[in-house]
Design an enzyme around this catalytic site. Structure first.
Site, PDB file in Angstrom:
ATOM      1  N   CYS A 111      30.612  41.627 -31.056  1.00 22.80           N
ATOM      2  CA  CYS A 111      31.981  41.610 -31.524  1.00 22.80           C
ATOM      3  C   CYS A 111      32.518  42.343 -30.786  1.00 22.80           C
ATOM      4  CB  CYS A 111      32.784  41.247 -32.850  1.00 22.80           C
ATOM      5  SG  CYS A 111      31.358  40.829 -33.936  1.00 22.80           S
ATOM      6  N   ASN A 169      35.168  35.573 -38.532  1.00 22.61           N
ATOM      7  CA  ASN A 169      35.368  35.639 -37.864  1.00 22.61           C
ATOM      8  C   ASN A 169      34.021  34.678 -36.544  1.00 22.61           C
ATOM      9  OD1 ASN A 169      33.947  37.612 -36.048  1.00 22.61           O
ATOM     10  ND2 ASN A 169      33.370  38.744 -37.659  1.00 22.61           N
ATOM     11  N   HIS A 220      40.008  42.794 -33.581  1.00 19.85           N
ATOM     12  CA  HIS A 220      38.718  41.764 -33.865  1.00 19.85           C
ATOM     13  C   HIS A 220      39.314  40.930 -34.934  1.00 19.85           C
ATOM     14  CE1 HIS A 220      34.687  40.250 -34.152  1.00 19.85           C
ATOM     15  NE2 HIS A 220      34.887  41.331 -34.905  1.00 19.85           N
TER      16      HIS A 220
HETATM   17  O1  UT7 Z   1      32.577  41.176 -36.451  1.00 20.59           O
HETATM   18  C1  UT7 Z   1      31.711  41.911 -37.944  1.00 20.59           C
HETATM   19  C2  UT7 Z   1      30.885  41.631 -38.236  1.00 20.59           C
HETATM   20  N1  UT7 Z   1      31.262  41.801 -40.057  1.00 20.59           N
HETATM   21  C3  UT7 Z   1      32.557  42.043 -40.578  1.00 20.59           C
HETATM   22  O2  UT7 Z   1      33.380  42.634 -39.937  1.00 20.59           O
HETATM   23  C4  UT7 Z   1      32.143  43.013 -42.192  1.00 20.59           C
HETATM   24  C5  UT7 Z   1      33.113  43.919 -42.958  1.00 20.59           C
HETATM   25  N2  UT7 Z   1      32.721  43.824 -43.805  1.00 20.59           N
HETATM   26  C6  UT7 Z   1      33.728  43.190 -45.122  1.00 20.59           C
HETATM   27  O3  UT7 Z   1      34.351  42.287 -43.798  1.00 20.59           O
HETATM   28  C7  UT7 Z   1      33.630  43.102 -46.166  1.00 20.59           C
HETATM   29  O4  UT7 Z   1      32.502  43.946 -46.458  1.00 20.59           O
HETATM   30  C8  UT7 Z   1      33.109  41.795 -47.015  1.00 20.59           C
HETATM   31  C9  UT7 Z   1      33.895  40.262 -46.439  1.00 20.59           C
HETATM   32  C10 UT7 Z   1      31.839  41.083 -45.877  1.00 20.59           C
HETATM   33  C11 UT7 Z   1      32.816  42.067 -48.314  1.00 20.59           C
HETATM   34  O5  UT7 Z   1      33.932  42.479 -49.028  1.00 20.59           O
HETATM   35  P1  UT7 Z   1      33.680  43.973 -49.887  1.00 20.59           P
HETATM   36  O6  UT7 Z   1      35.214  44.024 -50.977  1.00 20.59           O
HETATM   37  O7  UT7 Z   1      32.735  44.996 -49.596  1.00 20.59           O
HETATM   38  O8  UT7 Z   1      32.548  43.642 -51.036  1.00 20.59           O
HETATM   39  P2  UT7 Z   1      31.258  43.805 -51.553  1.00 20.59           P
HETATM   40  O9  UT7 Z   1      30.297  43.453 -50.530  1.00 20.59           O
HETATM   41  O10 UT7 Z   1      31.617  44.879 -52.230  1.00 20.59           O
HETATM   42  O11 UT7 Z   1      30.984  42.433 -52.836  1.00 20.59           O
HETATM   43  C12 UT7 Z   1      31.578  42.914 -53.467  1.00 20.59           C
HETATM   44  C13 UT7 Z   1      31.291  41.497 -54.673  1.00 20.59           C
HETATM   45  C14 UT7 Z   1      29.353  41.717 -55.051  1.00 20.59           C
HETATM   46  O12 UT7 Z   1      29.281  41.211 -56.165  1.00 20.59           O
HETATM   47  P3  UT7 Z   1      29.134  42.283 -57.596  1.00 20.59           P
HETATM   48  O13 UT7 Z   1      28.201  43.382 -56.942  1.00 20.59           O
HETATM   49  O14 UT7 Z   1      29.942  43.404 -57.592  1.00 20.59           O
HETATM   50  O15 UT7 Z   1      28.616  41.498 -58.470  1.00 20.59           O
HETATM   51  C15 UT7 Z   1      29.139  40.315 -54.011  1.00 20.59           C
HETATM   52  O16 UT7 Z   1      27.523  39.910 -54.855  1.00 20.59           O
HETATM   53  O17 UT7 Z   1      31.219  39.828 -54.651  1.00 20.59           O
HETATM   54  C16 UT7 Z   1      30.614  39.591 -54.503  1.00 20.59           C
HETATM   55  N3  UT7 Z   1      30.427  38.487 -53.271  1.00 20.59           N
HETATM   56  C17 UT7 Z   1      30.459  37.340 -53.653  1.00 20.59           C
HETATM   57  N4  UT7 Z   1      31.048  36.501 -54.395  1.00 20.59           N
HETATM   58  C18 UT7 Z   1      31.702  35.705 -53.969  1.00 20.59           C
HETATM   59  C19 UT7 Z   1      29.817  38.813 -51.724  1.00 20.59           C
HETATM   60  N5  UT7 Z   1      30.496  37.907 -51.086  1.00 20.59           N
HETATM   61  C20 UT7 Z   1      30.303  36.785 -51.708  1.00 20.59           C
HETATM   62  C21 UT7 Z   1      31.348  35.562 -52.187  1.00 20.59           C
HETATM   63  N6  UT7 Z   1      31.732  34.827 -52.954  1.00 20.59           N
HETATM   64  N7  UT7 Z   1      31.236  34.531 -51.135  1.00 20.59           N
END
Ligand code: UT7
Length: 330
Positions: free
Chosen positions: A115, A285, A255
């Site tokens: 990125c 993104n 970003h």
């Molecule tokens: O350019 C660099 C690229 N990367 C980034 O910038 C990513 C940085 N990270 C993030 O933006 C966030 O961590 C995410 C948006 C990827 C995820 O958000 P989060 O608040 O950290 O969620 P999490 O990964 O802790 O997941 C929470 C829950 C999980 O379910 P359980 O285990 O609590 O039951 C996931 O399985 O949300 C679930 N989940 C979803 N639910 C619905 C993960 N993706 C999805 C989805 N739809 N698309």
């Protein structure tokens, strides 16, 4: 060897016409518009066609940037394409762009820094112009991540979009242009965001394809924590290096990965929201294209004025980060 001020003299962008909304994604994986919007801020993203590749968008963005700068293909000395989604592993996408533009005098190579790749590339081009080696560089951030994500993995496929952004870099008057830059890496965090196969460690094989190892793998929460920390630190460092303070920033171009990351960093920095560019709701993104696209739109909307202090800051796979402080004007 002379040291000359270097700045951005033209900007351009290109995005696919096809829009993929959160509602469309609800029909593809187990997710919801509500989850995507509240966790990321993204509403829709652009997706390239099956027959399209990164260089197609890079060329369109480059032509726009060159028109704005008033330069011809013959003027271009150097083309750097920051991308982790090249048309193919070899040759460099920049070489394909060079041919398509007819920029026959230009040296051309790709730069891989995920990125923040566009910021890394701007710094490399700046050095070559500052020293007098070159006069005119085209720095492109292009990414078709839709081709590299697993469309059955809801933790990644909802986040990314396709785009290209380009800038022309040239000498500018004293007091204008790039004032300072910060580049950094914490390679120990490589495991948090990577594509396991398709390189020399695990070359492509029927097994790697079957196991989905050519897709992007990400530990979202780890990247999130890293992102908030480095966005904050790199912004402070880059303005201090320029002899300024965070309060001097007229426009922050962060970003565009997740609005929660941006909000959190901006709140800690104490920057008013109206001084921050956010367009991830429309594009998701777009990795290395994210900052040049956001900057192109901000300029077109009249949000960047002559003499403004513009700060760009990014983070990504590596893990790496980069920041630029620019005094706008040419
Ligand atoms: O350019 C660099 C690229 N990367 C980034 O910038 C990513 C940085 N990270 C993030 O933006 C966030 O961590 C995410 C948006 C990827 C995820 O958000 P989060 O608040 O950290 O969620 P999490 O990964 O802790 O997941 C929470 C829950 C999980 O379910 P359980 O285990 O609590 O039951 C996931 O399985 O949300 C679930 N989940 C979803 N639910 C619905 C993960 N993706 C999805 C989805 N739809 N698309």
């Amino acid at each position: 060897m002379s040291i000359r001020p270097v700045g951005i003299t033209g900007l351009g962008m290109a995005v696919p016409e096809r829009v993929l909304t959160n509602q469309d994604l609800e029909r593809m994986v187990e997710t919801s518009d509500e989850w995507i919007r509240t966790r990321t801020g993204i509403r829709e993203r652009r997706i390239a066609g099956d027959d399209e590749a990164s260089s197609d968008y890079a060329v369109r963005a480059a032509r726009q940037a060159m028109a704005q700068a008033g330069v011809t293909p013959d003027d271009v000395d150097l083309i750097i394409c920051a991308t982790v989604t090249p048309d193919m592993p070899m040759p460099a996408t920049a070489a394909l762009v060079q041919a398509a533009l007819g920029a026959h005098r230009a040296a051309a190579f790709d730069l891989s820094a995920a990125c923040p790749g566009w910021i890394y590339a701007v710094v490399m081009a700046q050095q070559s112009i500052a020293t007098g080696l070159y006069n005119c560089a085209l720095v492109i951030g292009v990414e078709l991540l839709s081709k590299m994500v697993n469309w059955q993995d809801r933790t990644t496929c909802v986040l990314f979009g396709d785009a290209a952004g380009a800038a022309v870099l040239q000498p500018v008057p004293e007091g204008r242009g790039i004032l300072s830059s910060v580049l950094g890496a914490e390679g120990a965090g490589a495991c948090h965001l990577y594509t396991p196969a398709g390189g020399s460690r695990r070359p492509a094989s029927p097994e790697t394809v079957e196991q989905g190892l050519h897709f992007v793998h990400m530990n979202g929460p780890e990247v999130f924590k890293f992102a908030v920390r480095v966005m904050n630190e790199a912004t402070v460092q880059v303005v201090e290096k320029a002899g300024l303070t965070v309060g001097d920033i007229d426009l922050l171009v962060p970003h565009q990965a997740n609005v929660r990351i941006i909000d959190s960093a901006v709140k800690r920095l104490g920057i008013p929201p109206e001084r921050v560019v956010v367009n991830l709701d429309r594009y998701g993104n777009t990795s290395s294209a994210s900052i040049p696209v956001a900057l192109t739109e901000a300029l077109a909307e009249g949000r960047v004025r002559d003499g403004d202090l513009v700060v760009c800051v990014s983070f990504g796979a590596g893990l790496v980060w980069g920041a630029l402080a620019l005094r706008w004007g040419r």
